[in-house]
Scaffold this motif. Sequence first.
Motif, PDB file in Angstrom:
ATOM      1  N   ARG A   1     -10.714  -0.344   1.267  1.00  0.00           N
ATOM      2  CA  ARG A   1      -9.682   0.390   1.344  1.00  0.00           C
ATOM      3  C   ARG A   1     -10.335   1.898   1.824  1.00  0.00           C
ATOM      4  NH1 ARG A   1      -6.753   0.920  -4.465  1.00  0.00           N
ATOM      5  NH2 ARG A   1      -6.327  -1.138  -4.774  1.00  0.00           N
TER       6      ARG A   1
ATOM      7  N   ARG B   1       0.740  -1.138   0.093  1.00  0.00           N
ATOM      8  CA  ARG B   1       0.011   0.050   0.066  1.00  0.00           C
ATOM      9  C   ARG B   1       0.837   1.062   0.045  1.00  0.00           C
ATOM     10  NH1 ARG B   1      -2.024  -0.705   4.513  1.00  0.00           N
ATOM     11  NH2 ARG B   1      -1.276   0.855   5.734  1.00  0.00           N
TER      12      ARG B   1
ATOM     13  N   THR C   1      -0.504   6.685   5.262  1.00  0.00           N
ATOM     14  CA  THR C   1       0.783   6.162   4.579  1.00  0.00           C
ATOM     15  C   THR C   1       1.723   7.506   4.863  1.00  0.00           C
ATOM     16  OG1 THR C   1       0.343   6.997   2.356  1.00  0.00           O
ATOM     17  CG2 THR C   1      -0.307   4.965   2.860  1.00  0.00           C
TER      18      THR C   1
ATOM     19  N   ARG D   1       2.099   1.678  -3.438  1.00  0.00           N
ATOM     20  CA  ARG D   1       1.381   2.336  -4.539  1.00  0.00           C
ATOM     21  C   ARG D   1       1.199   3.770  -4.243  1.00  0.00           C
ATOM     22  NH1 ARG D   1      -2.567  -0.741  -3.045  1.00  0.00           N
ATOM     23  NH2 ARG D   1      -3.630   0.804  -1.755  1.00  0.00           N
ATOM     24  N   HIS D   2       1.199   4.409  -3.129  1.00  0.00           N
ATOM     25  CA  HIS D   2       0.977   5.714  -2.759  1.00  0.00           C
ATOM     26  C   HIS D   2       2.152   6.530  -2.977  1.00  0.00           C
ATOM     27  CE1 HIS D   2      -3.153   5.928  -1.108  1.00  0.00           C
ATOM     28  NE2 HIS D   2      -2.582   4.701  -0.936  1.00  0.00           N
TER      29      HIS D   2
ATOM     30  N   ASP E   1      -9.493   5.199  -3.467  1.00  0.00           N
ATOM     31  CA  ASP E   1      -9.444   4.336  -2.384  1.00  0.00           C
ATOM     32  C   ASP E   1     -10.547   4.507  -1.572  1.00  0.00           C
ATOM     33  OD1 ASP E   1      -6.841   3.428  -3.405  1.00  0.00           O
ATOM     34  OD2 ASP E   1      -5.784   4.295  -1.346  1.00  0.00           O
TER      35      ASP E   1
END
Length: 358
Positions: A90, A64, A96, A67-68, A84
């Motif tokens: 999500r 995760r 994050t 991805r961010h 999300d």
Amino acid sequence: MAAPSAPVPSRRSSSKVLRDSDLAGVGPPVSAGARPLRRARARTGAARPARGSGGSGAGLAWRRFFRHIVASALYFENWQLAIDSQIPRRADLESTPVQHFWSLSVEEQFYLVWPLLLIAAFAVAARAGVGGRRTAFALLALVSAASFAHSVLLTGVDANLAYFGTFARTWEFGVGGLLALVPLPRHPRSDPVLAAAGFVGIALIAVPIASFRSPELFPGLVVLLPVAGTALVIAGGMPTARWAPTRLAALGPVQWLGDVSYSLYLWHWPVFMFVPYVTGMPSPPWAMVLLVLLSLAVAGLSKRCIEDPFRAGRGAVAARPRLALGGVATAVAIVVGAGVAAPAIAAERITACEAPGR
């Protein structure tokens, strides 16, 4: 979470485009430079470790994060968070280390489109024989009004999309652009008015910070207060009236905070979320005070060791290679540590707590 982007950047971008146009003579210029209810859980005090068993939980957290990180590097983090928010698994939007870059993504997307709109407006104005500044003002006013209406309506339907959506936020930058297109009086007689505008602007910024308690209504109409306040502070400038806020702005700590503000924006969120991920619980007030101080220290070092040398050019970096390299290494270590070590530690704590007999 980072605060909504202020209209300052668009004012600078618009001013540069207009300056290029003025230098060129006529024709188009050739060069130019959110908190919904479900996202309240993603604040620092409620940051939660990844759930799951041991390594699998840490692995999911890292995927995760990655991805961010990619979304932030390519300036579409706001849309990643918006997507999300629409996916049930999500929807909690857990934090994050790079989540705060959503606002920077919106800003860069605005920079990509707005100069092109200005160029088109100047081209049309040149062909029609009308003033380019008036055409640009009319275009930006129309776009900003449509964006504001869209933001208000979308907030009532889906506050997540309104918070992260680029077009729902465009009007905030548009206010800065409109401010750049309006000539402001600058003479001694206007100083009292400008000073009053500065104080009113500061109040409009402070009031929602102290009193806003309904995240499901944000952005919507609520954003009018800080955006209008920021515009008034910019319009007020630095008046010389004895009672003007100029003296407050000239104080050393205020100047220093403004100087490191961008570095502080970059670093505050990874620092804030590190402790909850390690401990598996919200940070107590005393810990938050320490984290704020740590964020300020990291921001100051980052600006001095990384930002300033790169802004000054290669010569400054070459003159202090060890200092610059040490600053970069420290920054990378903090980010990697927060992104890799913390989820693993948190996952181990959860596994231990959920074990039979505990």
